[in-house]
Design a protein around this motif. Structure first.
Motif, PDB file in Angstrom:
ATOM      1  N   LEU A 113      -5.986   5.033  -7.071  1.00 21.67           N
ATOM      2  CA  LEU A 113      -6.352   4.806  -8.498  1.00 21.67           C
ATOM      3  C   LEU A 113      -5.193   4.141  -9.234  1.00 21.67           C
ATOM      4  O   LEU A 113      -4.109   4.133  -8.891  1.00 21.67           O
ATOM      5  CB  LEU A 113      -6.580   6.160  -9.137  1.00 21.67           C
ATOM      6  CG  LEU A 113      -7.612   7.080  -8.414  1.00 21.67           C
ATOM      7  CD1 LEU A 113      -7.751   8.266  -8.999  1.00 21.67           C
ATOM      8  CD2 LEU A 113      -8.935   6.162  -8.546  1.00 21.67           C
ATOM      9  N   GLY A 114      -5.711   3.602 -10.306  1.00 20.38           N
ATOM     10  CA  GLY A 114      -4.738   3.056 -11.507  1.00 20.38           C
ATOM     11  C   GLY A 114      -4.812   1.469 -11.186  1.00 20.38           C
ATOM     12  O   GLY A 114      -5.990   0.720 -10.944  1.00 20.38           O
ATOM     13  N   MET A 141      -9.476  -3.784 -16.829  1.00 20.43           N
ATOM     14  CA  MET A 141      -9.608  -4.487 -15.297  1.00 20.43           C
ATOM     15  C   MET A 141     -10.825  -5.442 -14.987  1.00 20.43           C
ATOM     16  O   MET A 141     -10.411  -6.216 -14.137  1.00 20.43           O
ATOM     17  CB  MET A 141      -9.777  -3.159 -14.396  1.00 20.43           C
ATOM     18  CG  MET A 141      -8.536  -2.059 -14.356  1.00 20.43           C
ATOM     19  SD  MET A 141      -9.149  -0.768 -13.570  1.00 20.43           S
ATOM     20  CE  MET A 141      -7.745   0.490 -13.932  1.00 20.43           C
ATOM     21  N   ALA A 186     -12.178   2.484  -2.199  1.00 22.56           N
ATOM     22  CA  ALA A 186     -12.961   2.333  -3.375  1.00 22.56           C
ATOM     23  C   ALA A 186     -12.221   1.536  -4.515  1.00 22.56           C
ATOM     24  O   ALA A 186     -12.770   0.989  -5.674  1.00 22.56           O
ATOM     25  CB  ALA A 186     -13.311   3.879  -4.070  1.00 22.56           C
ATOM     26  N   GLU A 194     -15.051   7.389 -15.072  1.00 21.86           N
ATOM     27  CA  GLU A 194     -15.237   6.766 -13.624  1.00 21.86           C
ATOM     28  C   GLU A 194     -15.032   7.661 -12.692  1.00 21.86           C
ATOM     29  O   GLU A 194     -15.773   7.999 -11.884  1.00 21.86           O
ATOM     30  CB  GLU A 194     -14.411   5.623 -13.596  1.00 21.86           C
ATOM     31  CG  GLU A 194     -14.845   4.120 -14.226  1.00 21.86           C
ATOM     32  CD  GLU A 194     -16.073   3.566 -13.499  1.00 21.86           C
ATOM     33  OE1 GLU A 194     -15.912   3.643 -12.315  1.00 21.86           O
ATOM     34  OE2 GLU A 194     -17.148   3.696 -14.049  1.00 21.86           O
ATOM     35  N   TYR A 216      -9.995  -1.650  -3.930  1.00 21.94           N
ATOM     36  CA  TYR A 216      -9.380  -2.628  -2.880  1.00 21.94           C
ATOM     37  C   TYR A 216      -7.976  -3.239  -3.561  1.00 21.94           C
ATOM     38  O   TYR A 216      -7.109  -3.364  -2.528  1.00 21.94           O
ATOM     39  CB  TYR A 216     -10.233  -3.799  -2.652  1.00 21.94           C
ATOM     40  CG  TYR A 216      -9.762  -4.800  -2.016  1.00 21.94           C
ATOM     41  CD1 TYR A 216     -10.159  -4.841  -0.485  1.00 21.94           C
ATOM     42  CD2 TYR A 216      -9.112  -6.130  -2.457  1.00 21.94           C
ATOM     43  CE1 TYR A 216      -9.587  -5.778   0.386  1.00 21.94           C
ATOM     44  CE2 TYR A 216      -8.660  -6.980  -1.594  1.00 21.94           C
ATOM     45  CZ  TYR A 216      -8.831  -6.928  -0.179  1.00 21.94           C
ATOM     46  OH  TYR A 216      -8.387  -7.861   0.437  1.00 21.94           O
ATOM     47  N   ALA A 265      -9.654  -9.268  -7.752  1.00 24.36           N
ATOM     48  CA  ALA A 265      -9.355  -8.368  -6.404  1.00 24.36           C
ATOM     49  C   ALA A 265     -10.521  -8.885  -5.369  1.00 24.36           C
ATOM     50  O   ALA A 265     -10.103  -9.114  -4.448  1.00 24.36           O
ATOM     51  CB  ALA A 265      -9.469  -6.873  -6.685  1.00 24.36           C
ATOM     52  N   PRO A 289       0.774  -1.343  -0.066  1.00 19.93           N
ATOM     53  CA  PRO A 289       0.169   0.090   0.114  1.00 19.93           C
ATOM     54  C   PRO A 289       0.801   1.199   0.078  1.00 19.93           C
ATOM     55  O   PRO A 289       1.924   1.380   0.805  1.00 19.93           O
ATOM     56  CB  PRO A 289      -0.848   0.024   1.134  1.00 19.93           C
ATOM     57  CG  PRO A 289      -0.074  -1.052   2.187  1.00 19.93           C
ATOM     58  CD  PRO A 289       0.745  -1.862   1.372  1.00 19.93           C
ATOM     59  N   SER A 295     -17.838  -4.076  -7.996  1.00 27.45           N
ATOM     60  CA  SER A 295     -18.593  -2.896  -8.862  1.00 27.45           C
ATOM     61  C   SER A 295     -17.553  -1.802  -9.169  1.00 27.45           C
ATOM     62  O   SER A 295     -16.487  -1.603  -8.544  1.00 27.45           O
ATOM     63  CB  SER A 295     -19.599  -2.313  -8.016  1.00 27.45           C
ATOM     64  OG  SER A 295     -20.385  -1.546  -8.642  1.00 27.45           O
ATOM     65  N   LYS A 296     -17.844  -1.091 -10.114  1.00 24.36           N
ATOM     66  CA  LYS A 296     -17.182   0.275 -10.428  1.00 24.36           C
ATOM     67  C   LYS A 296     -17.554   1.129  -9.280  1.00 24.36           C
ATOM     68  O   LYS A 296     -18.681   1.144  -8.691  1.00 24.36           O
ATOM     69  CB  LYS A 296     -17.501   0.724 -11.914  1.00 24.36           C
ATOM     70  CG  LYS A 296     -17.258  -0.374 -12.787  1.00 24.36           C
ATOM     71  CD  LYS A 296     -17.947   0.387 -14.198  1.00 24.36           C
ATOM     72  CE  LYS A 296     -17.954  -0.509 -15.129  1.00 24.36           C
ATOM     73  NZ  LYS A 296     -18.376  -0.120 -16.410  1.00 24.36           N
ATOM     74  N   PHE A 297     -16.480   2.061  -9.078  1.00 21.35           N
ATOM     75  CA  PHE A 297     -16.730   2.922  -7.953  1.00 21.35           C
ATOM     76  C   PHE A 297     -17.766   4.182  -8.423  1.00 21.35           C
ATOM     77  O   PHE A 297     -17.907   4.962  -7.556  1.00 21.35           O
ATOM     78  CB  PHE A 297     -15.435   3.565  -7.169  1.00 21.35           C
ATOM     79  CG  PHE A 297     -14.392   3.883  -8.226  1.00 21.35           C
ATOM     80  CD1 PHE A 297     -14.665   5.267  -9.164  1.00 21.35           C
ATOM     81  CD2 PHE A 297     -13.139   3.559  -8.048  1.00 21.35           C
ATOM     82  CE1 PHE A 297     -13.663   5.708 -10.062  1.00 21.35           C
ATOM     83  CE2 PHE A 297     -12.124   4.293  -8.849  1.00 21.35           C
ATOM     84  CZ  PHE A 297     -12.488   5.251  -9.552  1.00 21.35           C
TER      85      PHE A 297
HETATM   86  C1  LIG Z   1      -3.661   0.721  -7.161  1.00 19.34           C
HETATM   87  S1  LIG Z   1      -4.637  -0.500  -6.891  1.00 19.34           S
HETATM   88  C2  LIG Z   1      -5.351  -0.360  -5.355  1.00 19.34           C
HETATM   89  C3  LIG Z   1      -4.356  -1.021  -4.519  1.00 19.34           C
HETATM   90  C4  LIG Z   1      -4.741  -0.995  -2.975  1.00 19.34           C
HETATM   91  N1  LIG Z   1      -4.969   0.348  -2.481  1.00 19.34           N
HETATM   92  C5  LIG Z   1      -3.901  -1.949  -2.151  1.00 19.34           C
HETATM   93  O1  LIG Z   1      -3.183  -1.500  -1.115  1.00 19.34           O
HETATM   94  O2  LIG Z   1      -3.848  -3.298  -2.283  1.00 19.34           O
HETATM   95  C6  LIG Z   1      -6.189  -0.140  -7.798  1.00 19.34           C
HETATM   96  C7  LIG Z   1      -7.173  -0.917  -7.901  1.00 19.34           C
HETATM   97  O3  LIG Z   1      -8.504  -0.242  -8.407  1.00 19.34           O
HETATM   98  C8  LIG Z   1      -9.207  -1.028  -9.265  1.00 19.34           C
HETATM   99  N2  LIG Z   1      -9.979  -0.034  -9.741  1.00 19.34           N
HETATM  100  C9  LIG Z   1      -9.629   0.819 -10.874  1.00 19.34           C
HETATM  101  N3  LIG Z   1     -10.683   1.320 -11.153  1.00 19.34           N
HETATM  102  C10 LIG Z   1     -11.627   1.091 -10.580  1.00 19.34           C
HETATM  103  C11 LIG Z   1     -13.108   1.396 -10.720  1.00 19.34           C
HETATM  104  N4  LIG Z   1     -13.625   2.752 -11.505  1.00 19.34           N
HETATM  105  N5  LIG Z   1     -14.147   0.991  -9.979  1.00 19.34           N
HETATM  106  C12 LIG Z   1     -13.741  -0.089  -9.064  1.00 19.34           C
HETATM  107  N6  LIG Z   1     -12.220  -0.428  -9.058  1.00 19.34           N
HETATM  108  C13 LIG Z   1     -11.345   0.098  -9.853  1.00 19.34           C
HETATM  109  C14 LIG Z   1      -8.124  -1.896  -9.873  1.00 19.34           C
HETATM  110  O4  LIG Z   1      -8.819  -2.823 -10.424  1.00 19.34           O
HETATM  111  C15 LIG Z   1      -7.178  -2.094  -8.898  1.00 19.34           C
HETATM  112  O5  LIG Z   1      -7.486  -3.373  -8.249  1.00 19.34           O
END
Ligand SMILES: C[S@@+](CC[C@H](N)C(=O)[O-])C[C@H]1O[C@@H](n2cnc3c(N)ncnc32)[C@H](O)[C@@H]1O
Length: 308
Positions: free
Chosen positions: A105-106, A131, A31, A220, A33, A61, A10, A80-82
């Motif tokens: 993000l990302g 994703m 938002a 998004e 995980y 995830a 993280p 779900s998407k955020f």
């Molecule tokens: C940088 S990672 C997060 C890592 C997390 N904070 C950790 O410490 O393990 C970003 C995650 O956000 C998810 N993601 C990106 N855009 C998204 C969206 N619009 N809605 C839901 N999830 C999203 C991706 O699939 C990815 O698993």
């Protein structure tokens, strides 16, 4: 417990939780995980009566979330998407008011590291970049029919200086053979850009642009941010981590716009003032964190608090 092979360290974990958790009995949202790095830290900090809803659009995830935190009664994973934040919470809570929301993000490390997901220009695989592999079309399919002008526009939205040149090369190449794999595209871009940036693969921005496009990431984010303002309690915090200027610009403008006071016209019966207060300056990871986690190097963290 987090599976070590699927780990995502993280970014700025301590700072995120310190700034996010202001009420240990509150309801929180992660938002994004990923592999639960931030979720894990939040769960350590909140009380037995606190709650955490963790969203991710990636089914891998969500499987990891259920495996790692599924037994914790304070925790719920939401596939779900955020951009569906409010709707998903409305299905689960009688009153949708939360004390904090974090969005990191990302892409996650497992998405980048697992070649078959097709995110990395360093590993050969099908050029996919989604994703959620069940949602939308893979990048290779889109590249097959997009016209040159639209492709150049998408590339320049990720600040690619040689967008037109790359778009032309893609269109020429696909007349001969479909661009199917990550390395085919990476080599094509490498071969047609005239100048290379130091310490940056020439295909970095092309891959970023395609990823942003196939996942509709800017839209998004634009749908998500106003929903955060709607559901945060007064004093609740929004913490956003971005990794490139395209997303940071959206977050910066949103926070500034919502923190701005303006004088309402005197005929307005319910004038609305600012809804957010920006907390502290933009934060970046320490040199020590960057040394131990290179993927943190471009992180930018912005924090705002709900007011009004
Ligand atoms: C940088 S990672 C997060 C890592 C997390 N904070 C950790 O410490 O393990 C970003 C995650 O956000 C998810 N993601 C990106 N855009 C998204 C969206 N619009 N809605 C839901 N999830 C999203 C991706 O699939 C990815 O698993």
């Amino acid at each position: 417990m987090i599976n070590q092979q699927q780990r995502h360290i993280p970014v700025m974990g301590k700072e995120v939780t310190e700034l996010l958790v202001t009420d240990q009995k509150g309801v929180y949202v992660d938002a994004t995980y990923g592999r639960g790095g931030h979720s894990d830290l939040i769960l350590r900090k909140i009380h037995a009566s606190g709650r955490l809803f963790a969203f991710d659009r990636d089914p891998d995830a969500i499987s990891a979330a259920i495996e790692s935190h599924g037994l914790d009664r304070r925790f719920e994973a939401v596939h779900s998407k955020f951009s569906r934040l409010k709707a998903e919470l409305a299905d689960r809570l009688t009153q949708v008011k939360v004390s904090g929301i974090v969005a990191d993000l990302g892409v996650s490390s497992p998405q980048l590291d697992c070649a078959k997901r097709g995110f990395s220009f360093l590993k050969d695989a099908n050029l996919d970049l989604r994703m959620d592999p069940s949602d939308g079309v893979p990048a290779s399919q889109w590249l097959q029919h997009v016209n040159e002008k639209s492709l150049a526009r998408v590339l320049s939205q990720a600040d690619e200086r040689f967008a037109r040149r790359i778009a032309r090369a893609v269109v020429e190449q696909r007349k001969r053979k479909k661009i199917q794999s990550t390395l085919e595209l990476a080599n094509l871009v490498e071969g047609c850009v005239p100048r290379k940036e130091k310490n940056k693969h020439p295909a970095t921005r092309t891959f970023l642009a395609l990823r942003l496009y196939v996942n509709d990431e800017r839209k998004e984010l634009a749908k998500f941010l106003p929903q955060c303002v709607d559901i945060l309690r007064r004093g609740g915090r929004l913490v956003v981590l971005t990794f490139h200027s395209v997303e940071d610009r959206i977050v910066k403008h949103f926070m500034r716009e919502n923190a701005r006071s303006f004088s309402a016209p005197d005929w307005d019966p319910q004038p609305t003032g600012p809804t957010l207060k920006i907390i502290g300056p933009v934060r970046r990871p320490s040199q020590e964190e960057i040394r131990s986690n290179r993927r943190a190097r471009s992180a930018v963290m912005r924090v705002a608090e709900r007011i009004g």
